[in-house]
Structure formats: structure tokens, C-alpha cells
Motif scaffolding. Structure first.
Motif, PDB file in Angstrom:
ATOM      1  N   THR A 181       0.873  -1.171   0.000  1.00 25.43           N
ATOM      2  CA  THR A 181       0.000   0.000   0.000  1.00 25.43           C
ATOM      3  C   THR A 181       0.908   1.219   0.000  1.00 25.43           C
ATOM      4  O   THR A 181       1.812   1.331   0.826  1.00 25.43           O
ATOM      5  N   SER A 233      -3.697  10.044   0.737  1.00 24.69           N
ATOM      6  CA  SER A 233      -4.318   9.144  -0.232  1.00 24.69           C
ATOM      7  C   SER A 233      -3.576   7.813  -0.192  1.00 24.69           C
ATOM      8  O   SER A 233      -2.371   7.761   0.065  1.00 24.69           O
ATOM      9  N   THR A 273      -2.906   4.049  -2.223  1.00 26.96           N
ATOM     10  CA  THR A 273      -2.954   3.327  -3.494  1.00 26.96           C
ATOM     11  C   THR A 273      -2.499   1.908  -3.234  1.00 26.96           C
ATOM     12  O   THR A 273      -1.471   1.693  -2.582  1.00 26.96           O
ATOM     13  N   ASP A 274      -3.264   0.948  -3.717  1.00 22.42           N
ATOM     14  CA  ASP A 274      -2.826  -0.440  -3.618  1.00 22.42           C
ATOM     15  C   ASP A 274      -1.657  -0.648  -4.553  1.00 22.42           C
ATOM     16  O   ASP A 274      -1.647  -0.142  -5.672  1.00 22.42           O
TER      17      ASP A 274
END
Length: 111
Positions: free
Chosen positions: A48, A58, A60-61
Motif C-alpha cells: 500500500t 491518499s 494506493t494499492d
């Protein structure tokens, strides 16, 4: 001086080096007094990425960037200089399947 040896592997070579081989090398390195820490990482699909911009977080995978080789683990070592660190890195078993990035560790400057 401390050096971080970052182990990079392609997805197809992620499990090419047996854990027992890496463990035996880590034991040998620890016995020499050079190893400060070492850990393997789970595959990049479990990552992640966290960013904070203008106070907003924020997630993000996955990794920050798509690359052919991905960070698979690390060895934090103590070596007298870059030459010794490179010599140690060349013996890290996954080097046969990927690459090892050797970087000196910088101490924070408290001003």
C-alpha cells in the motif's frame, strides 16, 4: 558505516532462492558481526502506497511505480567502506536471480 542492501527480484524469480538458503546466509552474516537487520518482504501486490499532499492522505494499492524488478527484502549491514559492502552484497543469495542495490545510510542532521 551502515549500508542498506536492497534485494530486487522480478515476479517470476520471487521464490527462486529458497528461504533456508537466505536464512543460512543471514546466520553467517550475523556471526561475522556485520548484520544489523534483514527481512524478506511479501510480494509487491500486498503493498500500500501512502501519499500526503496539501494535508490530505491518499492510499494506493500496490507499489509507487511499475518496474521489472521489485523490492523483495533488505539487509542492513555494517561495513568499513563501500568496497566491503559491495563484497557482502555480492554474496547475498538472491543476487543470483535479481539485483542488490547498495546504499550508504545517512544519519539525520540535527540542527
Amino acid at each position: 558505516m551502515k549500508y542498506l542492501c536492497l534485494v530486487y527480484l522480478s515476479q517470476e524469480n520471487w521464490s527462486a532462492c529458497p528461504d533456508a538458503t537466505c536464512f543460512a546466509f543471514a546466520e553467517q552474516l550475523a556471526a561475522s558481526g556485520r548484520m544489523l537487520a534483514a527481512e524478506p518482504l511479501h510480494p509487491v501486490g500486498t503493498a500500500t502506497t501512502v501519499r500526503v499532499r496539501n494535508g490530505q492522505m491518499s492510499l494506493t494499492d500496490g507499489p509507487f511505480a511499475e518496474t521489472k524488478e521489485q523490492l523483495a527484502g533488505f539487509y542492513l549491514i555494517d561495513a568499513k567502506d563501500l568496497n566491503e559492502a559491495v563484497a557482502v552484497a555480492s554474496k547475498i543469495p538472491p543476487a543470483q536471480y535479481g539485483s542488490i542495490e547498495v546504499r550508504p545510510v545517512r544519519e539525520l542532521a540535527l540542527v
